[in-house]
Design a protein around this motif. Structure first.
Motif, PDB file in Angstrom:
ATOM      1  N   SER A   1      -5.305   0.347  -3.003  1.00 59.16           N
ATOM      2  CA  SER A   1      -5.092   0.194  -1.703  1.00 59.16           C
ATOM      3  C   SER A   1      -4.251   1.381  -1.197  1.00 59.16           C
ATOM      4  O   SER A   1      -3.288   1.585  -1.663  1.00 59.16           O
ATOM      5  CB  SER A   1      -4.435  -1.375  -1.607  1.00 59.16           C
TER       6      SER A   1
ATOM      7  N   THR B   1      -4.881  -1.216   5.988  1.00 58.22           N
ATOM      8  CA  THR B   1      -5.127  -0.603   4.855  1.00 58.22           C
ATOM      9  C   THR B   1      -6.514  -0.166   4.473  1.00 58.22           C
ATOM     10  O   THR B   1      -7.261  -0.758   5.491  1.00 58.22           O
ATOM     11  CB  THR B   1      -4.621  -1.263   3.646  1.00 58.22           C
TER      12      THR B   1
ATOM     13  N   PRO C   1      -3.061   3.501   2.729  1.00 60.59           N
ATOM     14  CA  PRO C   1      -2.672   3.274   3.986  1.00 60.59           C
ATOM     15  C   PRO C   1      -3.925   3.763   4.709  1.00 60.59           C
ATOM     16  O   PRO C   1      -4.717   4.442   4.417  1.00 60.59           O
ATOM     17  CB  PRO C   1      -1.574   4.207   4.244  1.00 60.59           C
TER      18      PRO C   1
ATOM     19  N   THR D   1      -9.321   0.067   0.997  1.00 61.51           N
ATOM     20  CA  THR D   1      -9.476  -0.186  -0.137  1.00 61.51           C
ATOM     21  C   THR D   1     -10.500   0.760  -0.707  1.00 61.51           C
ATOM     22  O   THR D   1     -11.713   0.705  -0.348  1.00 61.51           O
ATOM     23  CB  THR D   1      -9.896  -1.855  -0.256  1.00 61.51           C
TER      24      THR D   1
ATOM     25  N   SER E   1       0.760  -1.322  -0.094  1.00 64.48           N
ATOM     26  CA  SER E   1       0.017   0.261  -0.002  1.00 64.48           C
ATOM     27  C   SER E   1       0.788   1.229  -0.123  1.00 64.48           C
ATOM     28  O   SER E   1       1.799   1.208   0.790  1.00 64.48           O
ATOM     29  CB  SER E   1      -0.976  -0.101   1.332  1.00 64.48           C
ATOM     30  N   PRO E   2       0.699   2.201  -0.975  1.00 65.31           N
ATOM     31  CA  PRO E   2      -0.426   2.146  -1.763  1.00 65.31           C
ATOM     32  C   PRO E   2       0.066   1.535  -3.017  1.00 65.31           C
ATOM     33  O   PRO E   2       1.083   1.398  -3.393  1.00 65.31           O
ATOM     34  CB  PRO E   2      -0.462   3.904  -2.211  1.00 65.31           C
TER      35      PRO E   2
END
Length: 179
Positions: free
Chosen positions: A127, A66, A129, A68, A37-38
């Motif tokens: 995705s 994370t 943080p 999404t 992530s990212p």
């Protein structure tokens, strides 16, 4: 009686060894890393319709450490053959920009029939943080939507309304007309 006992002991030992071996093999198949992530993944499908609908939806779902962001939007364009590319940047800490660009394809699909409007449906999973602040989605220079980090930890979804239409020039330039 000894034969039955030996058979039962053999069966129990076989089950234990088989279960342990299966568990070890299963553990070896589990990935040790998750999606970084990212990051993002995309897909796009282009077709030809007589009465195109545009719009879409955006949502976000907590996923451990994370978050999404799922995105789907449909836009029309003036040429049949297009290439759709995406890029994710972080212009300032916690603020992300997901840019989608449309360019002409190789022309192999030819011109659209008179009763057809070329249309592309674009899907993305981004995705981020878990502490991201915003992600701004941009289609050919125009902001489609901005997603802000929610106050709670629930999944959220909403529709995107708009007439998203991209004009693609022969020289590769494009611009979004979002009426």
């Amino acid at each position: 009686m000894d034969t039955r006992l030996a058979l039962a002991v053999g069966l129990v030992v076989g089950l234990i060894v088989g279960a342990a071996g299966g568990a070890a093999a299963g553990a070896a198949l589990i990935p040790t890393q998750s999606v970084s992530s990212p990051s993002f993944s995309t897909s796009a499908g282009t077709g030809c319709v007589s009465n195109p609908a545009t719009g879409g939806w955006v949502g976000q779902v907590p996923n451990g450490e994370t978050r999404t962001v799922a995105l789907n939007f449909t836009f029309t364009h003036d040429v049949t053959d297009v290439n759709v590319r995406a890029n994710l940047t972080e212009p300032s800490p916690g603020h992300y920009r997901f840019t989608v660009e449309v360019a002409p394809g190789d022309g192999a699909k030819g011109q659209p029939p008179a009763d057809c409007t070329p249309r592309t449906t674009f899907d993305a999973l981004v995705s981020l943080p878990g502490d991201f602040r915003t992600v701004t989605v941009v289609l050919d220079g125009a902001v489609v939507t901005q997603v802000e980090h929610p106050e709670d930890s629930f999944a959220t979804f909403r529709t995107l309304s708009g007439n998203y239409s991209v004009a693609v020039d022969e020289d590769g330039a494009s611009r979004l007309d979002s009426s």
